[in-house]
Design a protein around this motif. Structure first.
Motif, PDB file in Angstrom:
ATOM      1  N   PHE A  31       0.844  -1.190   0.000  1.00 38.18           N
ATOM      2  CA  PHE A  31       0.000   0.000   0.000  1.00 38.18           C
ATOM      3  C   PHE A  31       0.877   1.237   0.000  1.00 38.18           C
ATOM      4  O   PHE A  31       2.079   1.167   0.248  1.00 38.18           O
ATOM      5  CB  PHE A  31      -0.949   0.010   1.206  1.00 38.18           C
ATOM      6  N   GLU A  32       0.252   2.376  -0.282  1.00 37.75           N
ATOM      7  CA  GLU A  32       0.935   3.663  -0.238  1.00 37.75           C
ATOM      8  C   GLU A  32       0.440   4.458   0.966  1.00 37.75           C
ATOM      9  O   GLU A  32      -0.709   4.275   1.412  1.00 37.75           O
ATOM     10  CB  GLU A  32       0.662   4.459  -1.517  1.00 37.75           C
ATOM     11  N   ASN A  33       1.267   5.351   1.473  1.00 36.75           N
ATOM     12  CA  ASN A  33       0.854   6.214   2.584  1.00 36.75           C
ATOM     13  C   ASN A  33      -0.408   6.968   2.193  1.00 36.75           C
ATOM     14  O   ASN A  33      -0.469   7.598   1.137  1.00 36.75           O
ATOM     15  CB  ASN A  33       1.956   7.221   2.906  1.00 36.75           C
ATOM     16  N   GLY A  34      -1.427   6.902   3.068  1.00 40.73           N
ATOM     17  CA  GLY A  34      -2.670   7.626   2.836  1.00 40.73           C
ATOM     18  C   GLY A  34      -3.802   6.788   2.266  1.00 40.73           C
ATOM     19  O   GLY A  34      -4.931   7.278   2.162  1.00 40.73           O
ATOM     20  N   GLN A  35      -3.552   5.532   1.928  1.00 43.44           N
ATOM     21  CA  GLN A  35      -4.603   4.702   1.336  1.00 43.44           C
ATOM     22  C   GLN A  35      -5.459   4.033   2.399  1.00 43.44           C
ATOM     23  O   GLN A  35      -5.129   4.012   3.582  1.00 43.44           O
ATOM     24  CB  GLN A  35      -3.989   3.641   0.429  1.00 43.44           C
ATOM     25  N   PHE A  36      -6.600   3.480   1.966  1.00 46.01           N
ATOM     26  CA  PHE A  36      -7.452   2.728   2.877  1.00 46.01           C
ATOM     27  C   PHE A  36      -7.738   1.350   2.316  1.00 46.01           C
ATOM     28  O   PHE A  36      -7.507   1.060   1.138  1.00 46.01           O
ATOM     29  CB  PHE A  36      -8.748   3.482   3.200  1.00 46.01           C
ATOM     30  N   VAL A  37      -8.233   0.486   3.195  1.00 44.15           N
ATOM     31  CA  VAL A  37      -8.544  -0.889   2.839  1.00 44.15           C
ATOM     32  C   VAL A  37      -9.830  -1.293   3.544  1.00 44.15           C
ATOM     33  O   VAL A  37     -10.209  -0.690   4.563  1.00 44.15           O
ATOM     34  CB  VAL A  37      -7.376  -1.822   3.244  1.00 44.15           C
ATOM     35  N   THR A  38     -10.501  -2.288   3.018  1.00 44.16           N
ATOM     36  CA  THR A  38     -11.711  -2.800   3.668  1.00 44.16           C
ATOM     37  C   THR A  38     -11.329  -3.945   4.600  1.00 44.16           C
ATOM     38  O   THR A  38     -10.602  -4.858   4.209  1.00 44.16           O
ATOM     39  CB  THR A  38     -12.720  -3.302   2.626  1.00 44.16           C
ATOM     40  N   VAL A  94      -6.240  -2.173  -1.966  1.00 45.80           N
ATOM     41  CA  VAL A  94      -6.180  -0.869  -1.300  1.00 45.80           C
ATOM     42  C   VAL A  94      -6.476   0.221  -2.325  1.00 45.80           C
ATOM     43  O   VAL A  94      -6.272   0.038  -3.530  1.00 45.80           O
ATOM     44  CB  VAL A  94      -4.801  -0.614  -0.655  1.00 45.80           C
ATOM     45  N   THR A  95      -6.977   1.348  -1.841  1.00 44.22           N
ATOM     46  CA  THR A  95      -7.272   2.467  -2.730  1.00 44.22           C
ATOM     47  C   THR A  95      -7.332   3.739  -1.894  1.00 44.22           C
ATOM     48  O   THR A  95      -7.023   3.728  -0.711  1.00 44.22           O
ATOM     49  CB  THR A  95      -8.596   2.237  -3.488  1.00 44.22           C
ATOM     50  N   GLY A  96      -7.756   4.843  -2.491  1.00 45.32           N
ATOM     51  CA  GLY A  96      -7.893   6.092  -1.745  1.00 45.32           C
ATOM     52  C   GLY A  96      -7.336   7.277  -2.503  1.00 45.32           C
ATOM     53  O   GLY A  96      -6.465   7.137  -3.364  1.00 45.32           O
ATOM     54  N   SER A  97      -7.847   8.459  -2.153  1.00 42.71           N
ATOM     55  CA  SER A  97      -7.466   9.691  -2.854  1.00 42.71           C
ATOM     56  C   SER A  97      -6.636  10.629  -1.988  1.00 42.71           C
ATOM     57  O   SER A  97      -6.564  11.817  -2.258  1.00 42.71           O
ATOM     58  CB  SER A  97      -8.721  10.418  -3.341  1.00 42.71           C
ATOM     59  N   LEU A  98      -5.993  10.085  -0.952  1.00 36.78           N
ATOM     60  CA  LEU A  98      -5.150  10.917  -0.089  1.00 36.78           C
ATOM     61  C   LEU A  98      -3.686  10.516  -0.173  1.00 36.78           C
ATOM     62  O   LEU A  98      -2.944  10.601   0.804  1.00 36.78           O
ATOM     63  CB  LEU A  98      -5.645  10.847   1.360  1.00 36.78           C
ATOM     64  N   THR A  99      -3.264  10.096  -1.343  1.00 35.20           N
ATOM     65  CA  THR A  99      -1.855   9.792  -1.563  1.00 35.20           C
ATOM     66  C   THR A  99      -1.193  10.972  -2.255  1.00 35.20           C
ATOM     67  O   THR A  99      -1.861  11.870  -2.779  1.00 35.20           O
ATOM     68  CB  THR A  99      -1.674   8.535  -2.427  1.00 35.20           C
ATOM     69  N   LEU A 100       0.123  10.955  -2.301  1.00 32.30           N
ATOM     70  CA  LEU A 100       0.851  12.048  -2.936  1.00 32.30           C
ATOM     71  C   LEU A 100       0.619  12.107  -4.439  1.00 32.30           C
ATOM     72  O   LEU A 100       0.868  13.129  -5.073  1.00 32.30           O
ATOM     73  CB  LEU A 100       2.347  11.923  -2.628  1.00 32.30           C
ATOM     74  N   ASP A 101       0.131  11.019  -5.003  1.00 30.55           N
ATOM     75  CA  ASP A 101      -0.203  11.015  -6.430  1.00 30.55           C
ATOM     76  C   ASP A 101      -1.450  11.837  -6.733  1.00 30.55           C
ATOM     77  O   ASP A 101      -1.733  12.120  -7.896  1.00 30.55           O
ATOM     78  CB  ASP A 101      -0.438   9.585  -6.926  1.00 30.55           C
ATOM     79  N   HIS A 102      -2.191  12.211  -5.694  1.00 31.82           N
ATOM     80  CA  HIS A 102      -3.467  12.904  -5.896  1.00 31.82           C
ATOM     81  C   HIS A 102      -3.365  14.420  -5.755  1.00 31.82           C
ATOM     82  O   HIS A 102      -4.378  15.109  -5.858  1.00 31.82           O
ATOM     83  CB  HIS A 102      -4.530  12.356  -4.946  1.00 31.82           C
ATOM     84  N   VAL A 103      -2.176  14.938  -5.473  1.00 33.36           N
ATOM     85  CA  VAL A 103      -1.982  16.392  -5.483  1.00 33.36           C
ATOM     86  C   VAL A 103      -0.637  16.699  -6.121  1.00 33.36           C
ATOM     87  O   VAL A 103       0.319  15.928  -6.003  1.00 33.36           O
ATOM     88  CB  VAL A 103      -2.030  17.021  -4.066  1.00 33.36           C
ATOM     89  N   LEU A 104      -0.581  17.827  -6.793  1.00 43.84           N
ATOM     90  CA  LEU A 104       0.672  18.269  -7.388  1.00 43.84           C
ATOM     91  C   LEU A 104       1.673  18.620  -6.294  1.00 43.84           C
ATOM     92  O   LEU A 104       1.290  19.045  -5.211  1.00 43.84           O
ATOM     93  CB  LEU A 104       0.410  19.493  -8.268  1.00 43.84           C
ATOM     94  N   PRO A 105       2.963  18.470  -6.545  1.00 43.47           N
ATOM     95  CA  PRO A 105       3.958  18.952  -5.579  1.00 43.47           C
ATOM     96  C   PRO A 105       3.796  20.453  -5.386  1.00 43.47           C
ATOM     97  O   PRO A 105       3.237  21.144  -6.246  1.00 43.47           O
ATOM     98  CB  PRO A 105       5.291  18.612  -6.260  1.00 43.47           C
ATOM     99  N   PRO A 120      -5.217   8.664   7.832  1.00 45.64           N
ATOM    100  CA  PRO A 120      -4.324   8.638   6.666  1.00 45.64           C
ATOM    101  C   PRO A 120      -3.205   9.666   6.747  1.00 45.64           C
ATOM    102  O   PRO A 120      -2.143   9.482   6.144  1.00 45.64           O
ATOM    103  CB  PRO A 120      -5.262   8.942   5.493  1.00 45.64           C
ATOM    104  N   PHE A 121      -3.430  10.737   7.503  1.00 41.65           N
ATOM    105  CA  PHE A 121      -2.408  11.770   7.621  1.00 41.65           C
ATOM    106  C   PHE A 121      -1.266  11.329   8.545  1.00 41.65           C
ATOM    107  O   PHE A 121      -0.121  11.752   8.365  1.00 41.65           O
ATOM    108  CB  PHE A 121      -3.025  13.076   8.106  1.00 41.65           C
ATOM    109  N   ILE A 122      -1.576  10.486   9.515  1.00 43.61           N
ATOM    110  CA  ILE A 122      -0.509   9.918  10.338  1.00 43.61           C
ATOM    111  C   ILE A 122       0.395   9.058   9.460  1.00 43.61           C
ATOM    112  O   ILE A 122       1.622   9.102   9.552  1.00 43.61           O
ATOM    113  CB  ILE A 122      -1.081   9.098  11.508  1.00 43.61           C
ATOM    114  N   SER A 123      -0.218   8.280   8.582  1.00 36.31           N
ATOM    115  CA  SER A 123       0.566   7.474   7.652  1.00 36.31           C
ATOM    116  C   SER A 123       1.465   8.357   6.797  1.00 36.31           C
ATOM    117  O   SER A 123       2.655   8.058   6.599  1.00 36.31           O
ATOM    118  CB  SER A 123      -0.363   6.646   6.756  1.00 36.31           C
ATOM    119  N   LEU A 124       0.917   9.453   6.306  1.00 32.66           N
ATOM    120  CA  LEU A 124       1.702  10.346   5.452  1.00 32.66           C
ATOM    121  C   LEU A 124       2.913  10.933   6.182  1.00 32.66           C
ATOM    122  O   LEU A 124       4.019  10.960   5.640  1.00 32.66           O
ATOM    123  CB  LEU A 124       0.820  11.476   4.923  1.00 32.66           C
TER     124      LEU A 124
END
Length: 250
Positions: A31-38, A94-105, A120-124
């Motif tokens: 998984f990536e930082n910020g993702q979620f899972v069921t 896993v999925t989610g829209s709070l990864t670094l791929d979802h916002v520009l630097p 998810p922010f703790i993960s980040l």
């Protein structure tokens, strides 16, 4: 989707209504930082699933989750009673829209959370990449009562010039009783931190919390010229609203 049976390895109760727990990690689970899972529990031959953000950094051996305890909740009321050694079932996707791929630097990354939406922010902030993408990370966590400021000691330990932490408590005496989203909208947040006002050309925002906060901030940002990430492309703010696991709190 395939589910894997895993074991509870630890439980921590932050307040009468919030708790976190760790589980063993399925083999090959990535998984990536910020993702979620069921994840879910099997009761009477039936799986009761819900989506939860992963608190862990991918380099950690176990998986960590943060949950609210809803007394009559179909799943959370049972999760709250789990002990070390009990079983949970974790999906392999896993999925989610709070990864670094979802916002520009950019310059500053604002993480606005309510209640268990901080997960998810703790993960980040446990990872390294967020500090490679941004000059500074500002984590704003709004809750109703002080014990619900989960992970506060860890965040304060990590905090410094590159990670700024703003906890707010809305329903009891506290140094800051204003909601984080309100502080962002009226500009007080930037004055408190001695930072320039958030600029859609330079800064980025992630939202994770109760539906009212998500909606109000989304409307505010769009009206102010910010672009939300969607299927058309990556923007300068993103919001996680695909599940109920992080919607508790003010």
């Amino acid at each position: 989707m395939p589910y894997n049976e895993q074991s509870i390895t630890s439980v921590r109760r932050w307040s009468p209504k919030t708790f976190s727990f760790t589980t063993t990690r399925p083999e090959g689970f990535h998984f990536e930082n910020g993702q979620f899972v069921t994840l879910g529990l099997r009761r009477e031959g039936r799986l009761i699933p819900r989506a939860y953000s992963i608190v862990s950094d991918p380099r950690e051996p176990d998986l960590e989750f943060l949950s609210i305890h809803v007394p009559d909740g179909q799943l959370t009321s049972q999760l709250a009673e789990l002990e070390v050694g009990d079983s949970v079932w974790i999906n392999s996707k896993v999925t989610g829209s709070l990864t670094l791929d979802h916002v520009l630097p950019g310059r500053n990354l604002y993480l606005l959370a309510t209640g268990t939406g901080i997960a998810p922010f703790i993960s980040l902030i446990r990872g390294d990449q967020v500090f490679e993408h941004f000059e500074r990370v500002i984590l704003v966590h709004s809750v109703r009562t002080a014990p619900e400021l989960s992970y506060r000691q860890e965040i304060e330990h990590r905090a410094g010039d590159r990670l700024r932490y703003v906890p707010t408590v809305t329903r009891e005496a506290h140094a800051n009783n204003r909601r984080g989203a309100e502080l962002f909208r009226n500009g007080e947040l930037f004055r408190m931190l001695d930072l320039p006002p958030a600029d859609p050309d330079q800064d980025r925002v992630m939202l994770c919390g109760n539906p009212d906060m998500n909606r109000e901030m989304t409307d505010f940002l769009k009206a102010a010229g910010w672009t939300m990430t969607n299927y058309k492309g990556v923007g300068n703010f993103t919001v996680e609203q695909a599940f109920v696991g992080t919607r508790a709190g003010d």
